[in-house]
Scaffold this active site. Structure first.
Site, PDB file in Angstrom:
ATOM      1  N   HIS A 153      -1.796  -7.618   2.714  1.00 23.98           N
ATOM      2  CA  HIS A 153      -1.753  -8.174   4.077  1.00 23.98           C
ATOM      3  C   HIS A 153      -2.905  -7.724   4.965  1.00 23.98           C
ATOM      4  O   HIS A 153      -3.036  -8.186   6.095  1.00 23.98           O
ATOM      5  CB  HIS A 153      -0.390  -7.927   4.747  1.00 23.98           C
ATOM      6  CG  HIS A 153      -0.083  -6.534   5.154  1.00 23.98           C
ATOM      7  ND1 HIS A 153      -0.011  -6.154   6.470  1.00 23.98           N
ATOM      8  CD2 HIS A 153       0.208  -5.434   4.439  1.00 23.98           C
ATOM      9  CE1 HIS A 153       0.312  -4.873   6.539  1.00 23.98           C
ATOM     10  NE2 HIS A 153       0.448  -4.407   5.316  1.00 23.98           N
ATOM     11  N   GLN A 181      -7.973  -0.213   3.921  1.00 24.26           N
ATOM     12  CA  GLN A 181      -8.773  -0.719   5.047  1.00 24.26           C
ATOM     13  C   GLN A 181     -10.213  -1.010   4.645  1.00 24.26           C
ATOM     14  O   GLN A 181     -10.913  -1.755   5.339  1.00 24.26           O
ATOM     15  CB  GLN A 181      -8.775   0.308   6.192  1.00 24.26           C
ATOM     16  CG  GLN A 181      -7.401   0.581   6.799  1.00 24.26           C
ATOM     17  CD  GLN A 181      -6.874  -0.566   7.655  1.00 24.26           C
ATOM     18  OE1 GLN A 181      -7.608  -1.463   8.063  1.00 24.26           O
ATOM     19  NE2 GLN A 181      -5.573  -0.540   7.928  1.00 24.26           N
ATOM     20  N   CYS A 234       4.775   5.311  15.801  1.00 26.70           N
ATOM     21  CA  CYS A 234       5.540   5.155  17.030  1.00 26.70           C
ATOM     22  C   CYS A 234       7.013   5.342  16.674  1.00 26.70           C
ATOM     23  O   CYS A 234       7.498   4.765  15.717  1.00 26.70           O
ATOM     24  CB  CYS A 234       5.271   3.737  17.526  1.00 26.70           C
ATOM     25  SG  CYS A 234       6.121   3.285  18.998  1.00 26.70           S
ATOM     26  N   THR A 294      11.084  -6.817 -11.610  1.00 28.84           N
ATOM     27  CA  THR A 294      10.660  -8.188 -11.901  1.00 28.84           C
ATOM     28  C   THR A 294       9.356  -8.486 -11.178  1.00 28.84           C
ATOM     29  O   THR A 294       9.224  -8.202  -9.985  1.00 28.84           O
ATOM     30  CB  THR A 294      11.761  -9.181 -11.460  1.00 28.84           C
ATOM     31  OG1 THR A 294      12.948  -8.851 -12.171  1.00 28.84           O
ATOM     32  CG2 THR A 294      11.356 -10.610 -11.751  1.00 28.84           C
ATOM     33  N   GLY A 332       0.806  -1.216   0.000  1.00 28.42           N
ATOM     34  CA  GLY A 332       0.000   0.000   0.000  1.00 28.42           C
ATOM     35  C   GLY A 332       0.841   1.269   0.000  1.00 28.42           C
ATOM     36  O   GLY A 332       0.488   2.263  -0.634  1.00 28.42           O
ATOM     37  N   THR A 333       1.956   1.238   0.707  1.00 28.34           N
ATOM     38  CA  THR A 333       2.790   2.438   0.802  1.00 28.34           C
ATOM     39  C   THR A 333       3.316   2.838  -0.576  1.00 28.34           C
ATOM     40  O   THR A 333       3.247   4.018  -0.961  1.00 28.34           O
ATOM     41  CB  THR A 333       3.966   2.179   1.773  1.00 28.34           C
ATOM     42  OG1 THR A 333       3.410   1.869   3.058  1.00 28.34           O
ATOM     43  CG2 THR A 333       4.876   3.385   1.886  1.00 28.34           C
ATOM     44  N   ASN A 367      -7.724   4.209   8.733  1.00 32.03           N
ATOM     45  CA  ASN A 367      -7.095   3.089   9.436  1.00 32.03           C
ATOM     46  C   ASN A 367      -7.035   3.264  10.940  1.00 32.03           C
ATOM     47  O   ASN A 367      -6.915   2.290  11.670  1.00 32.03           O
ATOM     48  CB  ASN A 367      -5.681   2.876   8.894  1.00 32.03           C
ATOM     49  CG  ASN A 367      -4.872   4.155   8.883  1.00 32.03           C
ATOM     50  OD1 ASN A 367      -5.236   5.115   8.197  1.00 32.03           O
ATOM     51  ND2 ASN A 367      -3.809   4.197   9.646  1.00 32.03           N
TER      52      ASN A 367
HETATM   53  C1  LIG Z   1      -4.961   3.057   5.071  1.00 36.35           C
HETATM   54  C2  LIG Z   1      -3.615   2.460   4.822  1.00 36.35           C
HETATM   55  N1  LIG Z   1      -2.911   2.852   3.751  1.00 36.35           N
HETATM   56  C3  LIG Z   1      -1.700   2.350   3.478  1.00 36.35           C
HETATM   57  C4  LIG Z   1      -1.121   1.406   4.291  1.00 36.35           C
HETATM   58  C5  LIG Z   1       0.226   0.897   3.944  1.00 36.35           C
HETATM   59  O1  LIG Z   1       0.145  -0.394   3.372  1.00 36.35           O
HETATM   60  P1  LIG Z   1       1.398  -1.365   3.377  1.00 36.35           P
HETATM   61  O2  LIG Z   1       1.573  -1.847   4.791  1.00 36.35           O
HETATM   62  O3  LIG Z   1       1.004  -2.477   2.433  1.00 36.35           O
HETATM   63  O4  LIG Z   1       2.571  -0.603   2.887  1.00 36.35           O
HETATM   64  C6  LIG Z   1      -1.805   0.974   5.425  1.00 36.35           C
HETATM   65  C7  LIG Z   1      -1.177   0.010   6.352  1.00 36.35           C
HETATM   66  O5  LIG Z   1      -1.206   0.186   7.545  1.00 36.35           O
HETATM   67  C8  LIG Z   1      -3.086   1.516   5.705  1.00 36.35           C
HETATM   68  O6  LIG Z   1      -3.792   1.153   6.768  1.00 36.35           O
END
Ligand SMILES: Cc1ncc(COP(=O)(O)O)c(C=O)c1O
Length: 387
Positions: free
Chosen positions: A202, A180, A328, A238, A68-69, A152
């Site tokens: 995940h 989420q 944190c 890849t 997600g990041t 989240n």
């Molecule tokens: C709303 C939201 N966006 C993005 C992320 C980031 O996802 P990832 O852990 O796959 O990088 C999270 C993870 O905590 C999340 O809750």
């Protein structure tokens, strides 16, 4: 252990593990032309089709990422830069004040280096964005709007239909972080009218380190990773066939059980909230009251005087895994930017507790946390000098 941190990560599903292992046993780079490469490529493309189908998108719209990041960064930086390249006047980037750090920090970084004018849209006490403020921030100079589907930390669901309608009126693309939302809400990329959407494996029982940006074709999306030109050169690297296969398996299962899980967790949530109100009267449960406007599995509260790191440490010692919901650093919980945007002071915003439930959560988990919480809160408050 009592695990109440599903919003951070939820257990890997057996079907995802099996799909990962089966794909990992195959030899071959999915970009290689030989038979082994083609077999690996078929695994990726089958997974892409299934991920797209589960999300109401077309397969070519699914850009696989490392999570997600990365997908959030690709959306915010890639779309902002792409829209500015088309028209340098489009410098205004608009995000909600309660975005995940992967969105808000990317946006602030663009602003700090002089690439964007940044507008952070305020939210109300329940965490819902101010649509009038959003409307004011939209015009032909706006590059992109990024508003998350569901938060989240507190679980607030945003009025995305309204966000998209307002942005459409100015021809501005909307990105939504649906990380989420996907496990519990009916998420359809097409029906939502979004231009881009972030998902992560995940949070649905897939592996960590896999995700996707769903992006409409034809969007001006600058690449952040240059290399072999995979995935339309938007995201070189890849292709991760086992990760994609496991993500697809997890997503299929999550979507199949979504509405039943939502109802089950909503019932557990009601019990947990009632229990917290009795056991810890000084706690304020945050977020919208209307179940339609929040995720079913998240209970977030502010407990003035009970610093998050102390409460979490004491709960951990009692065998309970929970979270503050916010970042944190070196063992100290930072004041949550989400809680502060909802009107809490910096001090109270460092006294948050997020209990997040998921598919393995049972009544016994609620009993355990409700039994441990009063003592943990009392000791945390005593440690900080609160009475
Ligand atoms: C709303 C939201 N966006 C993005 C992320 C980031 O996802 P990832 O852990 O796959 O990088 C999270 C993870 O905590 C999340 O809750």
């Amino acid at each position: 252990m009592t695990y109440l941190d599903h919003a951070a990560t939820t257990p890997l599903r057996a079907s995802a593990r099996e799909a990962w292992l089966a794909a990992a046993a195959e030899l071959g780079n999915p970009s290689s032309l030989h038979a082994a490469g083609r077999r690996a490529r078929a695994i990726v493309e089958d997974a892409r089709e299934r991920i797209a189908a589960a999300l109401g998108a077309d397969a070519p719209e699914v850009i696989l990422t490392s999570g997600g990041t990365e997908a959030d960064n690709l959306a915010v930086k890639g779309l902002h830069w792409g829209r500015c390249a088309e028209d340098p006047a489009r410098r205004r980037l608009v995000v909600s004040a309660v975005e995940h750090h992967a969105v808000i920090d990317a946006a602030r970084w663009l602003h700090a280096r002089g690439d964007a004018d940044l507008v952070e849209i305020a939210v109300d006490a329940a965490g819902v964005i101010d649509l009038d403020a959003l409307d004011t921030a939209l015009d032909h100079e706006t590059s992109l709007v990024s508003v998350m589907w569901a938060n989240n930390e507190v679980g607030t669901v945003q009025p995305l239909t309204d966000v998209v309608a307002l942005a459409d009126a100015h021809g501005v693309p909307v990105h939504a972080d649906a990380v989420q939302a996907v496990p519990y809400l009916e998420v359809s990329f097409r029906r939502a009218g979004l231009s881009a959407m972030t998902v992560s494996a995940h949070k649905v029982g897939g592996p960590v380190g896999v995700g996707a940006l769903v992006a409409r074709r034809g969007l001006p999306l600058e690449s952040l990773a240059h290399g072999g030109g995979q995935q339309r050169s938007v995201r070189s690297g890849t292709l991760d066939a086992p990760g994609a296969a496991a993500f697809a398996a997890a997503l299929d299962a999550a979507v199949a059980e979504r509405s039943a899980e939502r109802a089950r967790l909503e019932a557990l949530r009601s019990r947990l909230v009632a229990g917290i109100r009795t056991a810890v009267p000084e706690a304020t449960v945050t977020g919208p009251r209307d179940p339609a406007l929040r995720l079913p599995g998240i209970v977030h509260c502010v407990i003035p005087g009970a610093r998050a790191e102390s409460v979490l440490f004491l709960l951990d010692a009692a065998g309970i895994a929970a979270s503050s919901g916010s970042a944190c650093t070196a063992g100290v919980v930072q004041s949550s930017h989400v809680a502060m945007a909802m009107g809490w002071s910096a001090e109270d915003a460092a006294c948050t507790l997020r209990l997040s439930m998921g598919r393995t959560t049972a009544e016994a988990d609620l009993d355990a946390v409700l039994a441990a919480l009063p003592d943990a809160v009392a000791r945390a408050r005593a440690a900080s000098g609160a009475r």
